[in-house]
Design an enzyme around this catalytic site. Structure first.
Site, PDB file in Angstrom:
ATOM      1  N   ASP A   1     -33.515  50.525  71.301  1.00 50.40           N
ATOM      2  CA  ASP A   1     -32.383  49.632  71.575  1.00 50.40           C
ATOM      3  C   ASP A   1     -32.766  48.567  72.596  1.00 50.40           C
ATOM      4  OD1 ASP A   1     -29.834  48.661  71.398  1.00 50.40           O
ATOM      5  OD2 ASP A   1     -28.897  50.256  72.570  1.00 50.40           O
TER       6      ASP A   1
ATOM      7  N   ASN B   1     -25.531  48.868  61.020  1.00 52.55           N
ATOM      8  CA  ASN B   1     -26.231  47.590  61.213  1.00 52.55           C
ATOM      9  C   ASN B   1     -26.013  46.598  60.067  1.00 52.55           C
ATOM     10  OD1 ASN B   1     -29.139  49.020  62.935  1.00 52.55           O
ATOM     11  ND2 ASN B   1     -27.279  48.124  63.791  1.00 52.55           N
TER      12      ASN B   1
HETATM   13  C1  FPP Z   1     -31.787  47.516  68.485  1.00 46.37           C
HETATM   14  O1  FPP Z   1     -31.763  46.385  69.293  1.00 46.37           O
HETATM   15  C2  FPP Z   1     -32.792  47.440  67.462  1.00 46.37           C
HETATM   16  C3  FPP Z   1     -32.540  47.382  66.109  1.00 46.37           C
HETATM   17  C4  FPP Z   1     -31.196  47.360  65.530  1.00 46.37           C
HETATM   18  C5  FPP Z   1     -33.617  47.300  65.143  1.00 46.37           C
HETATM   19  C6  FPP Z   1     -34.898  47.999  65.494  1.00 46.37           C
HETATM   20  C7  FPP Z   1     -35.948  47.298  64.760  1.00 46.37           C
HETATM   21  C8  FPP Z   1     -37.190  47.009  65.205  1.00 46.37           C
HETATM   22  C9  FPP Z   1     -37.714  47.496  66.495  1.00 46.37           C
HETATM   23  C10 FPP Z   1     -38.088  46.145  64.425  1.00 46.37           C
HETATM   24  C11 FPP Z   1     -38.482  46.608  63.048  1.00 46.37           C
HETATM   25  C12 FPP Z   1     -38.874  48.030  62.939  1.00 46.37           C
HETATM   26  C13 FPP Z   1     -39.970  48.523  62.332  1.00 46.37           C
HETATM   27  C14 FPP Z   1     -40.042  49.997  62.136  1.00 46.37           C
HETATM   28  C15 FPP Z   1     -41.108  47.697  61.875  1.00 46.37           C
HETATM   29  P1  FPP Z   1     -30.413  45.538  69.339  1.00 46.37           P
HETATM   30  O2  FPP Z   1     -30.557  44.409  68.400  1.00 46.37           O
HETATM   31  O3  FPP Z   1     -29.260  46.435  69.084  1.00 46.37           O
HETATM   32  O4  FPP Z   1     -30.429  45.061  70.825  1.00 46.37           O
HETATM   33  P2  FPP Z   1     -29.162  44.762  71.760  1.00 46.37           P
HETATM   34  O5  FPP Z   1     -28.439  46.066  71.915  1.00 46.37           O
HETATM   35  O6  FPP Z   1     -29.788  44.284  73.026  1.00 46.37           O
HETATM   36  O7  FPP Z   1     -28.353  43.708  71.074  1.00 46.37           O
END
Ligand code: FPP
Length: 246
Positions: free
Chosen positions: A21, A69
């Site tokens: 996250d 998501n």
């Molecule tokens: C959360 O950060 C992250 C995600 C919803 C996606 C996770 C994906 C990756 C790390 C990249 C792709 C993965 C792979 C396996 C290649 P957020 O967007 O919720 O952050 P925030 O809470 O700060 O808005």
């Protein structure tokens, strides 16, 4: 002392699961778009996967995309899907070199065709690897997984394949997406949030929870080592008393 020397190889968590996250906040702090955070998040994924394999962790499960998501802006969803395809293509060699088997859990049929096919190609190519299993949770939600499980078992009861008195924890385990994985030992969540967000609710029943303020793109192998050192300091009692354990 080198941080690696503080990790005991005998009591490594067998299954580590991570809620990655903070990509969006990381980008915002830098005055950049959220997609920049996700791109840098993939670099952290690579580092943590390789470090876990090097340590000898047998199962690593990453929450890459939840059922919730899908509600994000269309462009962000598209960016995440594109990143998945490009990462899978780019990392297949590293998965093979490190003897890592890729698997996925979730409602995979909901993924765009390109992602679904690339994923299956990499899963197929790495299926005989056995040093570590890397599981991507994609379009994954624990409640949906449990609902599916109840439906599948109910159909089998209706068809007299399972008798209701025989339903036990192992039958439930066999009907979850995680049927081939052991329970989670260590659950890590980055970015300071202290929630489990519909991730592996059944499988984390006895997991140790580790929360860190570090945002996912800043999470390095040193952070992983710290989480394991903290895990190894905890006493896992599984409902027993300390005296019973010793
Ligand atoms: C959360 O950060 C992250 C995600 C919803 C996606 C996770 C994906 C990756 C790390 C990249 C792709 C993965 C792979 C396996 C290649 P957020 O967007 O919720 O952050 P925030 O809470 O700060 O808005």
């Amino acid at each position: 002392m080198d941080i690696l020397n503080r990790i005991k190889s005998k009591t490594l968590p067998r299954h580590v699961a991570i809620i990655m996250d903070g990509n969006g906040r990381w980008a915002k702090q830098k005055g950049m778009l959220r997609s920049f955070g996700h791109e840098n998040g993939t670099k952290a994924v690579k580092e943590v996967v390789e470090a876990s394999a090097e340590l000898g962790i047998k199962h690593l499960t990453l929450y890459a995309f939840s059922t919730e998501n899908w509600k994000r802006p269309r462009l962000e969803v598209e960016t995440l899907m594109k990143l998945l395809v490009s990462s899978l293509r780019k990392e297949i060699k590293s998965l093979q070199d490190n003897n890592i088997k890729l698997t996925a859990i979730g409602n995979l049929k909901a993924l765009p065709n390109k992602v679904y096919h690339e994923l299956h190609e990499v899963m197929n190519a790495t299926k005989s690897n056995h040093h570590m299993t890397l599981t991507l949770a994609l379009s994954y939600g624990s409640r949906e997984e449990l609902l599916n499980c109840v439906k599948e078992i109910s159909f089998k009861v209706k068809k007299d394949i399972i008798s209701p008195e025989k339903i036990d924890e192992s039958i439930i385990n066999e009907h979850l997406y995680t049927r081939n994985l052991p329970d989670v030992d260590l659950l890590i969540r980055t970015s300071g949030e202290k929630r489990v967000s519909n991730f592996l609710l059944w499988q984390i029943a006895y997991a140790e929870l580790y929360f860190t303020n570090t945002l996912w793109p800043d999470f390095t192998k040193q952070h992983l080592y710290e989480s394991i050192i903290e895990y190894q300091k905890r006493e896992r009692r599984f409902g027993k008393t300390s005296e019973q354990l010793s």
